[in-house]
Design an enzyme around this catalytic site. Structure first.
Site, short mmCIF file in Angstrom:
data_model
loop_
_atom_site.label_atom_id
_atom_site.label_comp_id
_atom_site.label_asym_id
_atom_site.label_seq_id
_atom_site.Cartn_x
_atom_site.Cartn_y
_atom_site.Cartn_z
N TYR A 86 42.57 43.97 42.92
CA TYR A 86 43.33 43.11 42.93
C TYR A 86 42.54 42.31 42.17
O TYR A 86 41.31 42.06 41.21
CB TYR A 86 43.36 42.24 43.81
N PHE A 113 39.14 32.56 41.43
CA PHE A 113 39.63 34.02 39.88
C PHE A 113 38.33 35.01 40.88
O PHE A 113 37.23 34.36 41.13
CB PHE A 113 38.67 33.50 38.60
N GLU A 114 39.10 35.92 41.00
CA GLU A 114 38.59 37.40 41.20
C GLU A 114 38.66 38.72 40.88
O GLU A 114 40.28 38.51 40.82
CB GLU A 114 38.23 37.14 42.33
N ILE A 115 37.98 39.06 39.88
CA ILE A 115 38.85 40.49 39.83
C ILE A 115 38.09 41.96 41.05
O ILE A 115 36.86 41.92 39.93
CB ILE A 115 39.18 41.28 38.20
N HIS A 141 31.48 35.91 49.46
CA HIS A 141 32.08 36.97 48.62
C HIS A 141 30.38 37.01 48.33
O HIS A 141 30.29 38.14 47.54
CB HIS A 141 33.21 36.93 47.89
#
Ligand code: GDP
Ligand code: MN
Length: 393
Positions: A155, A279-281, A316
């Site tokens: 995601y 923002f995270e991928i 996280h």
């Protein structure tokens, strides 16, 4: 001695330099954008969508999953659909999934939240913000376990009011997979200390209880001993879920959470650094792993999501610190990105700022260390200049 650039390249280099011809018909990863939002945030959501569509998704066409603890209204849905040709799915987060878990006494938790409000802790007095952070951190339902996300492996998190400055002409998911990456970020900042006074004690206990030795990323989050604060408040037992017997009965210093003494943490304390998670991928499979969920469980039981205002970002980040190594993490230094007041612009970043400081500290020269340490934010405070290199593809 090797330059920072060389050292950085050893663990994690940019996936791509310069602009490519976007592969509009290339293979796609099993991936989606995830947007958690409320109806009232429609304008901000559209701003974000315009930006990501223009700079990336008009070529790559990744789908969107929208999540909300309420119902999206028809204006919201129609407007979103007018701004993308990709598939969009709408998910509702049920009250049980969003609110207090059954082992928390809401009255007690609300009192804790109220206190944080009185103490003027940023968002500390806002109950919904606590729910949001916990939702993005883990649980029975949480974002990565939501039914609409079951089918995806990757995601890309989008928030209202973000902006991408540079065209992204390659598929970051494919490169994450190819390079065996787990978690990608573009900005790391320091957390407000008063929002997470006890977070590191628990993260550290998780690491010790599971006999995890650092793979080299944990050090990114450890404050140098001379900077160690001495005023860490004790956590309040009344917010806690009772811990399992084996933890309660374990020797002090081996993970007996109620008794964790900051002094007993082998001299370690949190330097407040975290990946800015708006923002995270990242790999959903990592979030769904037993290790991540054990970590979340332990953190959750402490009550820190209520009695303190733990954000999903430090959660996280500390999970990554405990479970991942430098080569598992990717710094998207080539993504120009802004959210509200903080931004990273590759075009403007001085050389040191284009590089992640994390894993490389112990191997750098004194001069290099100084330069990196001074670069606290890895993000440039000033607005991007016109004609930024790489941002005008
Ligand atoms: P900030 O970036 O830390 O200032 O926090 P935001 O207010 O932007 O919240 C983070 C994300 O969670 C954004 O995508 C918000 O739209 C979303 N969010 C925050 N609170 C709620 C809430 O109560 N309900 C829903 N559905 N989304 C929320
Ligand atoms: Mn936000």
């Amino acid at each position: 001695p090797p330059s920072i650039r060389k050292i950085s390249e050893k663990y994690d280099k940019p996936f791509v330099t310069g602009c490519l011809e976007p592969q509009v018909n290339g293979p796609r990863a099993n991936a989606t954008f995830v947007v958690l939002a409320r109806n009232k945030e429609l304008d901000g959501v559209i701003q974000s969508m315009k930006s990501i569509e223009r700079h990336f998704n008009r070529w790559f066409n990744y789908p969107y999953v929208f999540l909300n603890d309420g119902d999206f209204n028809s204006t919201f849905k129609e407007t979103v659909l007018n701004h993308t040709s990709s598939k969009v799915e709408w998910g509702k987060i049920s009250p049980e999934e969003w609110g207090f878990p059954d082992w928390v006494n809401p009255a007690v938790a609300r009192e804790g939240i109220q206190k944080q409000g009185d103490a003027a802790i940023m968002y500390g007095g806002m109950e919904s913000y606590h729910h949001m952070c916990r939702f993005y951190s883990g649980s029975q339902s949480f974002f990565y376990k939501h039914e609409l996300l079951q089918k995806y492996e990757w995601y890309w998190r989008l928030e209202p009011e973000i902006k991408y400055f540079c065209d992204i002409t390659y598929d970051p998911f494919q490169h994450m997979i190819r390079n065996k990456k787990t978690y990608g970020f573009t900005i790391a900042v320091k957390e407000l200390r008063e929002t997470v006074p006890n977070i590191f004690r628990y993260a550290s206990a998780y690491k010790r209880m599971n006999n995890l030795t650092s793979k080299g990323l944990w050090e990114m989050f450890v404050e140098k001993p001379e900077e160690k604060p001495t005023d860490l408040p004790k956590s309040d037992p009344k917010y806690k879920k009772p811990l399992p017997e084996e933890i309660l009965n374990s020797e002090p210093g081996t993970g007996a959470l109620p008794d964790i003494d900051p002094e007993a943490m082998e001299g370690e304390s949190y330097n407040m650094c975290h990946f800015w998670s708006n923002f995270e991928i990242a790999s959903l499979d990592w979030f769904r792993s037993k290790e991540y969920n054990d970590f979340f469980e332990l953190m959750d039981r402490s009550g820190g999501f209520w009695m303190e205002r733990w954000g999903d970002a430090p959660i996280h980040s500390l999970a990554a610190g405990a479970l991942l190594g430098p080569s598992d993490v990717h710094y998207f230094r080539d993504f120009g990105y802004r959210h509200t007041t903080i931004q990273h612009c590759p075009a403007n970043a001085p050389i040191g700022r284009q590089l992640t400081r994390i894993p490389y500290l112990e191997k750098t020269t004194a001069d290099e260390k100084k330069r990196i340490e001074e670069d606290e934010y890895w993000a440039t405070p000033d607005p991007p200049k016109e004609n930024g290199v790489g941002c005008r593809c």
